[in-house]
Motif scaffolding. Structure first.
Motif, PDB file in Angstrom:
ATOM      1  N   ALA A  88     102.278   0.883  74.420  1.00  0.00           N
ATOM      2  CA  ALA A  88     102.741   0.847  75.817  1.00  0.00           C
ATOM      3  C   ALA A  88     103.740   1.970  76.081  1.00  0.00           C
ATOM      4  N   PHE A  89     103.492   2.748  77.139  1.00  0.00           N
ATOM      5  CA  PHE A  89     104.387   3.840  77.553  1.00  0.00           C
ATOM      6  C   PHE A  89     105.090   3.444  78.858  1.00  0.00           C
ATOM      7  N   LYS A  90     106.361   3.687  78.907  1.00  0.00           N
ATOM      8  CA  LYS A  90     107.141   3.322  80.104  1.00  0.00           C
ATOM      9  C   LYS A  90     106.868   4.316  81.245  1.00  0.00           C
ATOM     10  N   PRO A  91     107.259   3.956  82.475  1.00  0.00           N
ATOM     11  CA  PRO A  91     107.301   4.956  83.543  1.00  0.00           C
ATOM     12  C   PRO A  91     108.450   5.896  83.199  1.00  0.00           C
ATOM     13  N   VAL A  92     108.159   7.173  82.964  1.00  0.00           N
ATOM     14  CA  VAL A  92     109.215   8.033  82.405  1.00  0.00           C
ATOM     15  C   VAL A  92     110.357   8.251  83.392  1.00  0.00           C
ATOM     16  N   ALA A  93     111.479   8.691  82.805  1.00  0.00           N
ATOM     17  CA  ALA A  93     112.766   8.621  83.506  1.00  0.00           C
ATOM     18  C   ALA A  93     112.889   9.566  84.700  1.00  0.00           C
TER      19      ALA A  93
ATOM     20  N   SER B  73     118.117   6.454  81.902  1.00  0.00           N
ATOM     21  CA  SER B  73     116.981   6.121  81.013  1.00  0.00           C
ATOM     22  C   SER B  73     116.379   7.306  80.267  1.00  0.00           C
ATOM     23  N   HIS B  74     117.059   8.470  80.276  1.00  0.00           N
ATOM     24  CA  HIS B  74     116.647   9.562  79.384  1.00  0.00           C
ATOM     25  C   HIS B  74     117.552   9.516  78.154  1.00  0.00           C
ATOM     26  N   ALA B  75     117.546  10.574  77.338  1.00  0.00           N
ATOM     27  CA  ALA B  75     118.273  10.523  76.069  1.00  0.00           C
ATOM     28  C   ALA B  75     119.572  11.311  76.106  1.00  0.00           C
ATOM     29  N   ASP B  76     120.019  11.732  77.317  1.00  0.00           N
ATOM     30  CA  ASP B  76     121.198  12.599  77.412  1.00  0.00           C
ATOM     31  C   ASP B  76     122.464  11.908  76.880  1.00  0.00           C
TER      32      ASP B  76
ATOM     33  N   ILE C 137     106.980   7.790  69.087  1.00  0.00           N
ATOM     34  CA  ILE C 137     106.559   8.691  70.174  1.00  0.00           C
ATOM     35  C   ILE C 137     107.452   8.442  71.390  1.00  0.00           C
ATOM     36  N   ASN C 138     107.851   9.505  72.053  1.00  0.00           N
ATOM     37  CA  ASN C 138     108.731   9.402  73.220  1.00  0.00           C
ATOM     38  C   ASN C 138     108.153   8.457  74.266  1.00  0.00           C
ATOM     39  N   ALA C 139     109.003   7.662  74.844  1.00  0.00           N
ATOM     40  CA  ALA C 139     108.669   6.777  75.973  1.00  0.00           C
ATOM     41  C   ALA C 139     107.859   5.546  75.582  1.00  0.00           C
TER      42      ALA C 139
ATOM     43  N   ARG D 293     109.878  20.091  86.840  1.00  0.00           N
ATOM     44  CA  ARG D 293     108.439  19.855  86.617  1.00  0.00           C
ATOM     45  C   ARG D 293     108.301  18.744  85.587  1.00  0.00           C
ATOM     46  N   HIS D 294     107.752  17.630  85.997  1.00  0.00           N
ATOM     47  CA  HIS D 294     107.697  16.473  85.100  1.00  0.00           C
ATOM     48  C   HIS D 294     106.379  15.724  85.233  1.00  0.00           C
ATOM     49  N   ASP D 295     106.105  14.873  84.239  1.00  0.00           N
ATOM     50  CA  ASP D 295     104.877  14.079  84.243  1.00  0.00           C
ATOM     51  C   ASP D 295     105.068  12.814  85.078  1.00  0.00           C
ATOM     52  N   PRO D 296     104.193  12.567  86.070  1.00  0.00           N
ATOM     53  CA  PRO D 296     104.294  11.304  86.806  1.00  0.00           C
ATOM     54  C   PRO D 296     103.828  10.110  85.972  1.00  0.00           C
ATOM     55  N   CYS D 297     102.990  10.383  84.967  1.00  0.00           N
ATOM     56  CA  CYS D 297     102.501   9.341  84.051  1.00  0.00           C
ATOM     57  C   CYS D 297     102.073  10.058  82.783  1.00  0.00           C
ATOM     58  N   VAL D 298     102.520   9.602  81.621  1.00  0.00           N
ATOM     59  CA  VAL D 298     102.304  10.412  80.414  1.00  0.00           C
ATOM     60  C   VAL D 298     101.063  10.025  79.614  1.00  0.00           C
ATOM     61  N   VAL D 299     100.365   8.956  80.016  1.00  0.00           N
ATOM     62  CA  VAL D 299      99.349   8.409  79.113  1.00  0.00           C
ATOM     63  C   VAL D 299      98.197   9.376  78.779  1.00  0.00           C
ATOM     64  N   SER D 300      97.762  10.193  79.768  1.00  0.00           N
ATOM     65  CA  SER D 300      96.629  11.092  79.473  1.00  0.00           C
ATOM     66  C   SER D 300      97.015  12.090  78.385  1.00  0.00           C
ATOM     67  N   ARG D 301      98.246  12.590  78.432  1.00  0.00           N
ATOM     68  CA  ARG D 301      98.711  13.529  77.402  1.00  0.00           C
ATOM     69  C   ARG D 301      99.089  12.805  76.110  1.00  0.00           C
ATOM     70  N   ALA D 302      99.364  11.515  76.210  1.00  0.00           N
ATOM     71  CA  ALA D 302      99.760  10.757  75.008  1.00  0.00           C
ATOM     72  C   ALA D 302      98.557  10.442  74.112  1.00  0.00           C
TER      73      ALA D 302
HETATM   74  C1  LIG Z   1     103.482  13.340  76.636  1.00  0.00           C
HETATM   75  C2  LIG Z   1     104.835  12.941  77.128  1.00  0.00           C
HETATM   76  C3  LIG Z   1     105.386  13.609  78.213  1.00  0.00           C
HETATM   77  C4  LIG Z   1     106.631  13.250  78.721  1.00  0.00           C
HETATM   78  N1  LIG Z   1     107.099  13.885  79.826  1.00  0.00           N
HETATM   79  C5  LIG Z   1     108.266  13.466  80.391  1.00  0.00           C
HETATM   80  C6  LIG Z   1     108.728  14.033  81.619  1.00  0.00           C
HETATM   81  O1  LIG Z   1     108.082  14.898  82.199  1.00  0.00           O
HETATM   82  N2  LIG Z   1     109.901  13.577  82.115  1.00  0.00           N
HETATM   83  C7  LIG Z   1     110.636  12.600  81.502  1.00  0.00           C
HETATM   84  O2  LIG Z   1     111.681  12.227  81.991  1.00  0.00           O
HETATM   85  N3  LIG Z   1     110.221  12.059  80.345  1.00  0.00           N
HETATM   86  C8  LIG Z   1     109.060  12.457  79.772  1.00  0.00           C
HETATM   87  N4  LIG Z   1     108.637  11.876  78.603  1.00  0.00           N
HETATM   88  C9  LIG Z   1     109.455  10.841  77.965  1.00  0.00           C
HETATM   89  C10 LIG Z   1     110.767  11.322  77.374  1.00  0.00           C
HETATM   90  O3  LIG Z   1     110.559  12.300  76.369  1.00  0.00           O
HETATM   91  C11 LIG Z   1     111.510  10.109  76.793  1.00  0.00           C
HETATM   92  O4  LIG Z   1     111.505   9.061  77.707  1.00  0.00           O
HETATM   93  C12 LIG Z   1     112.955  10.462  76.466  1.00  0.00           C
HETATM   94  O5  LIG Z   1     112.987  11.321  75.356  1.00  0.00           O
HETATM   95  C13 LIG Z   1     113.790   9.226  76.132  1.00  0.00           C
HETATM   96  O6  LIG Z   1     113.252   8.548  75.049  1.00  0.00           O
HETATM   97  P1  LIG Z   1     112.739   7.030  75.115  1.00  0.00           P
HETATM   98  O7  LIG Z   1     112.054   6.851  76.440  1.00  0.00           O
HETATM   99  O8  LIG Z   1     111.750   6.930  73.990  1.00  0.00           O
HETATM  100  O9  LIG Z   1     113.925   6.150  74.962  1.00  0.00           O
HETATM  101  C14 LIG Z   1     107.367  12.215  78.090  1.00  0.00           C
HETATM  102  C15 LIG Z   1     106.815  11.543  76.990  1.00  0.00           C
HETATM  103  C16 LIG Z   1     105.556  11.878  76.517  1.00  0.00           C
HETATM  104  C17 LIG Z   1     104.965  11.132  75.363  1.00  0.00           C
END
Ligand SMILES: Cc1cc2nc3c(=O)[nH]c(=O)nc-3n(C[C@H](O)[C@H](O)[C@H](O)COP(=O)(O)O)c2cc1C
Length: 358
Positions: free
Chosen positions: A297-302, A104-107, A239-241, A325-334
């Motif tokens: 709506a922001f997904k639970p990041v990958a 679920s990331h962009a790799d 916007i990502n996620a 080091r990753h975000d457990p939830c991105v909404v506050s920074r979004a």
């Molecule tokens: C503020 C912010 C922080 C993010 N931090 C992370 C992170 O720490 N780990 C992660 O896997 N994804 C993080 N993401 C999401 C990824 O960038 C995103 O899920 C990924 O590029 C794939 O794109 P998609 O989810 O839009 O398909 C973050 C997104 C936002 C908006």
């Protein structure tokens, strides 16, 4: 394609998560605008990593440098370039995923499209790119202050915890009072606790950011394809996620009848107003002068902190280790990212609307 956004107030962003720097070139900003650098920095500080226990612990000061387009503190009408250098990369932390596709990331999609990618922190797919958007959005906000247009965004949902009040029932001056950016302090505490618990469980959780734009004059937007809400939707979905966008009554509106949903017009001291605002300030793709409001709506990041099964570039079965080091939830920074993208759309459409009439 892909790296630019906007028409007349246009941005082009560059840079990767673990490259030397990220930045933005803003083309079309009117000349003579006072570029308040302290304001730009304060906007970047709201987005930066490492700002609280519920964000990634990557430490970036996100100090910026204005490279062009500003003379003696004012915009010159030429391209404004703003650069933010990366400081705290720890790039070797990513060697364990060099040839693996994180679920679920962009790799996988970047590798398929380009045949090459900077795997460190996701390279260009990393949300670190949004630092450049927030810098540009700050400039757009400075421009729009001259038109008395203001932007608010706040966290309205985390997981199943949802605010039961809409923005008109909340004190929007309280958004910055807590680390989550939710203006209801009691709900904010519960949401922060949920994110903290999720982090301790080595997992991630999603949420909703609500955006509000006030002071937009009637008449902004294009009538057919480039409707104002279509452009705001595109901005948010870029916007990502982000997994969803709705404006006005959105998906809930289907539960109402037309007789309930119609926004009745009335005159208030020579001003056209509507008694309700299910339209979300936009009718026929054009602003009607009422508040514009929307949900993103922001997904639970990958990236979760547990091992996951996947494949590598050769198609072999591999384990993706949960570390880094990753975000457990991105909404506050979004929140500042949502405001920035909204400001870029409104700045652009304000300039377009000036070319619509003699
Ligand atoms: C503020 C912010 C922080 C993010 N931090 C992370 C992170 O720490 N780990 C992660 O896997 N994804 C993080 N993401 C999401 C990824 O960038 C995103 O899920 C990924 O590029 C794939 O794109 P998609 O989810 O839009 O398909 C973050 C997104 C936002 C908006």
């Amino acid at each position: 394609m892909g790296n630019s956004f906007g028409n007349l107030f246009r941005i082009h962003t560059y840079g990767e998560s673990h490259g030397k720097a990220l930045g933005v070139i803003i083309d079309g900003c009117p000349a003579g605008l006072l570029i308040d650098e302290a304001f730009i920095q304060s906007e970047l500080d709201r987005r930066k990593p490492g700002q609280s226990k519920i964000t990634t612990q990557r430490k970036e000061a996100d100090e910026f440098e204005i490279v062009s387009g500003v003379f003696e503190g004012k915009s010159t009408g030429t391209p404004i370039s703003i650069m933010i250098r990366n400081q705290d990369q720890k790039s070797k932390d990513y060697s364990h995923i060099a040839d693996k596709f994180r679920p679920s990331h962009a790799d996988y999609t970047f590798q398929t499209k380009y045949g090459i990618r900077d795997y460190r922190g996701g390279g260009r797919s990393s949300a670190r790119e949004t630092v450049a958007r927030v810098a540009a959005g700050a400039v757009a906000k400075l421009f729009l202050k001259h038109h008395s247009i203001s932007f608010y965004a706040y966290v309205s949902q985390v997981g199943h915890l949802k605010l039961d009040k809409d923005y008109t029932q909340l004190d929007l001056t309280k958004i910055e009072d807590n680390i989550l950016r939710c203006p209801d302090p009691e709900m904010a505490d519960k949401m922060i606790e949920l994110i903290d618990q999720t982090r301790k469980n080595r997992d991630t959780i999603g949420g909703i950011v609500t955006g509000v734009i006030q002071g937009v004059p009637a008449g902004l937007g294009e009538p057919v394809f480039d409707k104002l809400h279509a452009e705001i939707g595109k901005a948010m979905l870029s916007i990502n996620a982000v997994k969803g966008f709705e404006y006005g009554s959105g998906f809930e509106g289907v539960k109402l009848n037309g007789s309930e949903h119609n926004d009745e017009f009335y005159m208030d001291n020579n001003l056209v107003k509507t008694r309700t605002n299910y339209s979300g300030g936009i009718q026929g793709g054009i602003s009607n002068g009422q508040d514009i409001y929307f949900n993103v709506a922001f997904k639970p990041v990958a990236t979760i902190m547990t091992d996951q099964e996947s494949i590598n570039e050769a198609g072999d079965r591999v384990t993706v280790e949960g570390k880094g080091r990753h975000d457990p939830c991105v909404v506050s920074r979004a929140v500042p990212i949502v405001e920035a993208m909204a400001a870029l759309v409104i700045a652009d459409y304000l300039l377009i609307s000036e070319t619509n009439r003699i």
